[in-house]
Design a protein around this motif. Sequence first.
Motif, PDB file in Angstrom:
ATOM      1  N   GLY C 309      57.774   7.421  16.339  1.00  0.00           N
ATOM      2  CA  GLY C 309      59.185   7.721  15.881  1.00  0.00           C
ATOM      3  C   GLY C 309      59.321   9.312  17.315  1.00  0.00           C
ATOM      4  N   PHE C 310      60.253   9.728  17.583  1.00  0.00           N
ATOM      5  CA  PHE C 310      60.281  10.643  17.379  1.00  0.00           C
ATOM      6  C   PHE C 310      59.973  12.073  16.470  1.00  0.00           C
ATOM      7  CE2 PHE C 310      64.766   9.064  16.615  1.00  0.00           C
ATOM      8  CZ  PHE C 310      65.710  10.460  16.507  1.00  0.00           C
ATOM      9  N   GLY C 311      60.137  13.217  17.226  1.00  0.00           N
ATOM     10  CA  GLY C 311      59.646  13.904  16.380  1.00  0.00           C
ATOM     11  C   GLY C 311      60.899  14.091  14.805  1.00  0.00           C
ATOM     12  N   GLY C 312      60.829  14.469  13.696  1.00  0.00           N
ATOM     13  CA  GLY C 312      61.263  14.525  13.348  1.00  0.00           C
ATOM     14  C   GLY C 312      62.267  13.452  11.870  1.00  0.00           C
ATOM     15  N   TRP C 335      44.109   9.801   8.160  1.00  0.00           N
ATOM     16  CA  TRP C 335      45.049  10.207   9.240  1.00  0.00           C
ATOM     17  C   TRP C 335      45.080  11.069  10.100  1.00  0.00           C
ATOM     18  CZ3 TRP C 335      47.534  14.493   9.370  1.00  0.00           C
ATOM     19  CH2 TRP C 335      48.635  14.602   9.784  1.00  0.00           C
ATOM     20  N   LEU C 336      45.037  10.620  11.178  1.00  0.00           N
ATOM     21  CA  LEU C 336      45.342  11.282  12.525  1.00  0.00           C
ATOM     22  C   LEU C 336      46.617  11.424  13.320  1.00  0.00           C
ATOM     23  CD1 LEU C 336      42.596  12.353  13.956  1.00  0.00           C
ATOM     24  CD2 LEU C 336      42.742  10.224  15.351  1.00  0.00           C
ATOM     25  N   PRO C 337      46.576  12.670  13.221  1.00  0.00           N
ATOM     26  CA  PRO C 337      47.878  13.056  13.821  1.00  0.00           C
ATOM     27  C   PRO C 337      47.935  13.030  15.597  1.00  0.00           C
ATOM     28  CG  PRO C 337      47.154  14.637  12.822  1.00  0.00           C
ATOM     29  CD  PRO C 337      46.535  14.359  12.519  1.00  0.00           C
ATOM     30  N   SER C 338      48.800  12.909  15.988  1.00  0.00           N
ATOM     31  CA  SER C 338      49.179  13.679  17.846  1.00  0.00           C
ATOM     32  C   SER C 338      49.852  14.343  16.970  1.00  0.00           C
ATOM     33  CB  SER C 338      49.894  12.370  18.578  1.00  0.00           C
ATOM     34  OG  SER C 338      51.407  12.635  17.458  1.00  0.00           O
ATOM     35  N   TYR C 339      49.567  15.804  18.072  1.00  0.00           N
ATOM     36  CA  TYR C 339      49.135  16.657  17.333  1.00  0.00           C
ATOM     37  C   TYR C 339      49.736  17.771  18.486  1.00  0.00           C
ATOM     38  CZ  TYR C 339      44.684  18.254  19.178  1.00  0.00           C
ATOM     39  OH  TYR C 339      43.228  18.171  19.437  1.00  0.00           O
ATOM     40  N   GLY C 340      50.637  19.668  18.411  1.00  0.00           N
ATOM     41  CA  GLY C 340      50.664  20.603  20.110  1.00  0.00           C
ATOM     42  C   GLY C 340      52.187  19.661  19.990  1.00  0.00           C
ATOM     43  N   PRO C 341      52.607  19.819  20.955  1.00  0.00           N
ATOM     44  CA  PRO C 341      53.549  19.792  21.411  1.00  0.00           C
ATOM     45  C   PRO C 341      54.762  19.216  20.952  1.00  0.00           C
ATOM     46  CG  PRO C 341      52.553  19.716  22.794  1.00  0.00           C
ATOM     47  CD  PRO C 341      51.357  19.596  22.400  1.00  0.00           C
ATOM     48  N   MET C 343      54.986  18.181  18.022  1.00  0.00           N
ATOM     49  CA  MET C 343      55.071  18.537  17.064  1.00  0.00           C
ATOM     50  C   MET C 343      57.033  19.045  16.833  1.00  0.00           C
ATOM     51  SD  MET C 343      52.061  20.380  16.068  1.00  0.00           S
ATOM     52  CE  MET C 343      53.173  21.533  14.245  1.00  0.00           C
ATOM     53  N   ARG C 344      57.530  19.468  18.394  1.00  0.00           N
ATOM     54  CA  ARG C 344      58.689  20.519  18.612  1.00  0.00           C
ATOM     55  C   ARG C 344      59.271  19.477  18.451  1.00  0.00           C
ATOM     56  NH1 ARG C 344      54.583  23.965  18.368  1.00  0.00           N
ATOM     57  NH2 ARG C 344      53.715  23.569  19.992  1.00  0.00           N
ATOM     58  N   SER C 345      59.102  18.667  19.616  1.00  0.00           N
ATOM     59  CA  SER C 345      60.383  17.862  20.396  1.00  0.00           C
ATOM     60  C   SER C 345      58.966  16.116  20.464  1.00  0.00           C
ATOM     61  CB  SER C 345      61.039  18.055  21.562  1.00  0.00           C
ATOM     62  OG  SER C 345      60.152  18.055  22.140  1.00  0.00           O
ATOM     63  N   GLY C 346      59.926  15.430  21.674  1.00  0.00           N
ATOM     64  CA  GLY C 346      59.327  13.994  22.188  1.00  0.00           C
ATOM     65  C   GLY C 346      58.716  13.718  20.953  1.00  0.00           C
ATOM     66  N   THR C 347      57.904  12.297  21.223  1.00  0.00           N
ATOM     67  CA  THR C 347      57.605  11.777  20.409  1.00  0.00           C
ATOM     68  C   THR C 347      56.824  11.822  19.492  1.00  0.00           C
ATOM     69  OG1 THR C 347      55.555  10.996  21.775  1.00  0.00           O
ATOM     70  CG2 THR C 347      57.793   9.395  22.474  1.00  0.00           C
ATOM     71  N   SER C 348      56.308  11.124  18.033  1.00  0.00           N
ATOM     72  CA  SER C 348      55.104  11.580  17.464  1.00  0.00           C
ATOM     73  C   SER C 348      54.559  10.638  17.075  1.00  0.00           C
ATOM     74  CB  SER C 348      56.008  12.676  15.821  1.00  0.00           C
ATOM     75  OG  SER C 348      55.150  12.222  15.024  1.00  0.00           O
ATOM     76  N   ASN C 349      53.514  10.522  16.434  1.00  0.00           N
ATOM     77  CA  ASN C 349      52.968   9.407  16.146  1.00  0.00           C
ATOM     78  C   ASN C 349      51.642   9.357  15.515  1.00  0.00           C
ATOM     79  OD1 ASN C 349      50.490   8.214  17.727  1.00  0.00           O
ATOM     80  ND2 ASN C 349      51.359   9.097  19.086  1.00  0.00           N
ATOM     81  N   CYS C 350      50.847   8.821  14.534  1.00  0.00           N
ATOM     82  CA  CYS C 350      49.801   8.921  13.888  1.00  0.00           C
ATOM     83  C   CYS C 350      48.942   7.686  13.496  1.00  0.00           C
ATOM     84  CB  CYS C 350      50.401   9.391  12.858  1.00  0.00           C
ATOM     85  SG  CYS C 350      50.964   9.236  11.565  1.00  0.00           S
ATOM     86  N   HIS C 351      47.941   7.958  13.473  1.00  0.00           N
ATOM     87  CA  HIS C 351      46.892   6.433  13.235  1.00  0.00           C
ATOM     88  C   HIS C 351      46.391   6.721  11.219  1.00  0.00           C
ATOM     89  CE1 HIS C 351      45.506   6.965  17.714  1.00  0.00           C
ATOM     90  NE2 HIS C 351      46.005   8.192  17.246  1.00  0.00           N
ATOM     91  N   VAL C 352      46.428   5.596  11.075  1.00  0.00           N
ATOM     92  CA  VAL C 352      46.419   5.875   9.537  1.00  0.00           C
ATOM     93  C   VAL C 352      45.457   4.792   9.451  1.00  0.00           C
ATOM     94  CG1 VAL C 352      47.497   4.993   7.174  1.00  0.00           C
ATOM     95  CG2 VAL C 352      49.074   6.493   8.868  1.00  0.00           C
ATOM     96  N   GLU C 375      62.991   2.880  20.135  1.00  0.00           N
ATOM     97  CA  GLU C 375      62.477   1.609  21.055  1.00  0.00           C
ATOM     98  C   GLU C 375      61.363   2.490  21.880  1.00  0.00           C
ATOM     99  OE1 GLU C 375      65.740   0.337  23.337  1.00  0.00           O
ATOM    100  OE2 GLU C 375      64.805  -0.024  24.853  1.00  0.00           O
ATOM    101  N   PRO C 376      61.037   3.542  22.681  1.00  0.00           N
ATOM    102  CA  PRO C 376      60.169   4.038  23.462  1.00  0.00           C
ATOM    103  C   PRO C 376      58.915   4.176  22.462  1.00  0.00           C
ATOM    104  CG  PRO C 376      61.760   5.848  23.270  1.00  0.00           C
ATOM    105  CD  PRO C 376      62.145   5.045  21.546  1.00  0.00           C
ATOM    106  N   SER C 377      58.462   4.151  21.211  1.00  0.00           N
ATOM    107  CA  SER C 377      57.649   3.734  20.519  1.00  0.00           C
ATOM    108  C   SER C 377      57.362   2.347  20.333  1.00  0.00           C
ATOM    109  CB  SER C 377      57.855   4.499  19.281  1.00  0.00           C
ATOM    110  OG  SER C 377      57.728   5.831  19.103  1.00  0.00           O
ATOM    111  N   LEU C 378      58.177   1.724  19.630  1.00  0.00           N
ATOM    112  CA  LEU C 378      57.988   0.631  20.165  1.00  0.00           C
ATOM    113  C   LEU C 378      57.308  -0.733  21.668  1.00  0.00           C
ATOM    114  CD1 LEU C 378      58.460  -2.088  19.015  1.00  0.00           C
ATOM    115  CD2 LEU C 378      60.501  -2.867  19.513  1.00  0.00           C
ATOM    116  N   ARG C 379      57.841   0.634  22.404  1.00  0.00           N
ATOM    117  CA  ARG C 379      57.612   0.328  23.909  1.00  0.00           C
ATOM    118  C   ARG C 379      55.947   0.159  24.162  1.00  0.00           C
ATOM    119  NH1 ARG C 379      61.010  -2.859  26.695  1.00  0.00           N
ATOM    120  NH2 ARG C 379      63.756  -2.466  26.243  1.00  0.00           N
ATOM    121  N   LYS C 380      55.387   1.715  23.110  1.00  0.00           N
ATOM    122  CA  LYS C 380      54.760   2.218  24.017  1.00  0.00           C
ATOM    123  C   LYS C 380      53.344   1.112  23.196  1.00  0.00           C
ATOM    124  CE  LYS C 380      52.339   6.357  24.258  1.00  0.00           C
ATOM    125  NZ  LYS C 380      52.245   8.042  23.419  1.00  0.00           N
TER     126      LYS C 380
END
Lengths: 360, 81, 483
Positions: C309-312, C335-341, C343-352, C375-380
């Motif tokens: 989803g998006f950050g937040g 649980w493995l997060p996507s990390y880094g920028p 965290m502040r904005s944009g998309t965020s995702n994790c592997h569970v 939607e962007p997460s779904l498309r991705k």
Amino acid sequence: MPKQLIKGNEAIVKGAILAGCRAFYGYPITPASEIAEAAALYMPQVGGVFLQAESEVAAINMLYGAASAGVRAMTGSSGPGMSLMQEGMSYLAGAELPCVIADIMRGGPGLGNIAPEQGDYNQVVKGGGHGNYRTLVLAPDSVQEMASLTELAFDLADEYRNPVVVLADGCIGQMMEPVEFPAAVAEPRIPHWAVTGTADSRGNLVTSIHLDPDELEAHIRHLETKYRRAERKEVRFESWRAEDAEVVLVGYGIVARVLKAAVEQAREEGLAVGLLRPITLYPFPSVELRRLSRRALAFVVVELSTGQMLDDVRLALEGRRPVDFYGRAGGNVPAAEEVLAFVRRICAREKRAREYMAHA
Amino acid sequence: MTALDRGIVALDSEECKGCGLCIEACPPKVLSLRRLLNRYGYRPAVYAGSGCTGCGICFFVCPEPGAITVLRRGGGACQNN
Amino acid sequence: MPEYAVPEYAVVHEKPRSFYSLYERKPELQHQTHYCPGCGHGIAHKLIARAIDELGIQDRTVMISPVGCSVFAYYYFDTGNVQVAHGRAPAVATAVKRSRPESIVLAYQGDGDLAAIGAAEIVHAANRGEPFTVIFINNGIYGMTGGQMAPTTLLGRKTTTTPFGRNAWNEGYPLRVCELLASLEAPVYIERVALGGNRQIMKAAGAVRRAIENQVKGLGFSLVEILSPCPTIWKMNPVEAQRLVLGEMTEAFPLGVFRDRTKSATVRPAAPPAPPLAEIPRILGLTEGCESTPSQPAGSSDWRIRVAGFGGQGVLMLGEILIEAGLEAGLDVSWLPSYGPEMRSGTSNCHVRLSSGPIDSPLVSRPNVLLALNEPSLRKFLPTVAPRGWVFYNGTQLPDGCERPDVQAVVRPFTEIADRVGDPRAANMTMLGALLGATGMLTEERVLTALRRKVSSGRWLEIDQRALDSGIEAVIKGVSHES
């Protein structure tokens, strides 16, 4: 102890404190900052020292100071910070001071990015600092090992009076998995050689300078003897379905986890594939690789780099078997399916070669 | 040496490197460089044998840790603790 | 050292006891220093050793020797000794002192060491008010390496690296360390003294003693800069060199006290005592967690989940709740997060991953569950979902181009549902509820236990629980309509 779900970076700090570590000096850097953050939280509560240094250069020299004073000390960093610490690591090795450094690798060179990579292998395993020294290097592949190998790292550091690096990547540092900590808590001890500002330790000296060439050569030989002893005694690896494997995959850290999945999928397809995971990168499991080469037809090294550990595998095998390489870089981690596709090609090649030999 | 002097300065001719700072600083000018070289080829400072006031200035200006020892008759105000 | 026993006379000045009587660490000429005739280091050493004697701290003293001619200070000082890298003495001293607060730590540094390569370390040690003592020898030259320019080299002076004389346009001005450090708040005592003759030396003796005594008293950072002669490299005889210190050097580097808070400074508070070892697991939070595997789930399961989803939007939190509950249920989890920028904005995702067997790779490249909060997460991630896998999407209908007849899609306006029960930010929990309702992956009980552990705010816990329930309800009511 009950199982805990924590991040790899946090597990390092908890493991360290259980191992008697009472000092953390470090500088924040993604993806290693949680190490400093956890140390900042816990060190003061256990009678230890946490200090955010002005740079990695200062941090590694603070380790030098803490180690000189006989305290189990550590820092945590990532590529660019590790580069800055190389000078200090050379001094630590030269002065025979123990300490533990956790390197949570990110993408390079330069600022690169903060995604997981394994591009620090050469600078950490081969020693990026000056002079004839080595660092002992442990490579965890799970959060559990982030804790247990950090504990081991402190024992090895003391045993060999040498820096030990826990070399992980952004994935292992950031991920959460269940960890079971040991019930035992190590008591901090002051080694007899430490300079502690007491009458007993007044005659002690920590130094790395030996002006006389013969004296320095003798010192280097002494260090070398320690490294040879480590090569005999401290090699650690995990062998995963490798005994009957025709193609042996070699990978460490997060890559080894992917390779396990690839091995399972390959086995389902009837391919005799196994995994050798070096746990110690120095000393390197060369003997085990050579032993496996008696049965294995080929080796495939997989790394998040353009091929750094690859050199060590090739040196270990001394040309006995073909060594292929599959690498991703820039922060990309290959999927098991992606590795499997490569491994299938190697298996097919080896099969053709065998058939050709049978005809000939 | 005369028992009337307030001080005595004892010089270690083998530690002295002959820099001459003590000679320059000595108020009663009772120190000089020996003509004869020491084992290391330096001309060490020597005491004239009388006239030392025990002021200790030579001790402080001397860069060598133990080349100069100053004695004073009956001890004195600037005694070491 | 010869002994002098003359009747009626008493020794008033002699080699300080804090020096070794014989320099056994020195390979040869063991009753002589390695310094050149007339070198200021010897005098500075003597002043330090006398102060150590006078303060009765020989056993407690740790001498930090630098790189430079005084690298071998440990030949002479009969104290604890640590020799360090060029410029790093303040960093090493910081840790020695913090490790052994009872020790008396003396950092001995030259001008290249302290003011050039180690400028950062000295500024920060001073700024932290580290309670150790720095003896800074300024002779305006690199002595050991054979006469290169130092940051303190006087303007116009020729050195091997300023063959035409130091030029301010090219090399800048001589660095005034005391003035620089005196701009900081923390230092307790900063003084500049010199070795240009007897009077200056006697003053220097007092300053050195004070700087060390401050440490004995537990006060903060003290530094004494000593203008010192280097006759050999200056190509002068010792007497001329001494005069240069008295004249030109003292003019360029004014002597004096730049900071003196010895009377007002307070003793640094001692660290709290270490707890008993037995307390440490509790302090580290190791006594909490999942004690054992309570109920091994029936049958085998292998959930490979991607949350995006998006950050937040609470993407990572959703994943954390899943593994927490999964562990309680006796599953292996990762649980493995996507990390880094992100965290502040944009998309965020994790592997569970939740698996009844041991987990090999924590990376989820072919998910059998996708939780797409936008939607962007779904498309991705939709193309990566394994056939017959589950897709949960936050919306009213699947967007164009997102048809996957081979997967089971659960499409609900999860944000709106969350908004209705208290807060749109609980959309992650409504989606989690839907996941439970549709797949039966975990019992609601387990998830609630995990929630209670992870969410500390009572208000949020209530909202999350309501959101979870409404998510379950939303899917049970309408699941049959989904393809």
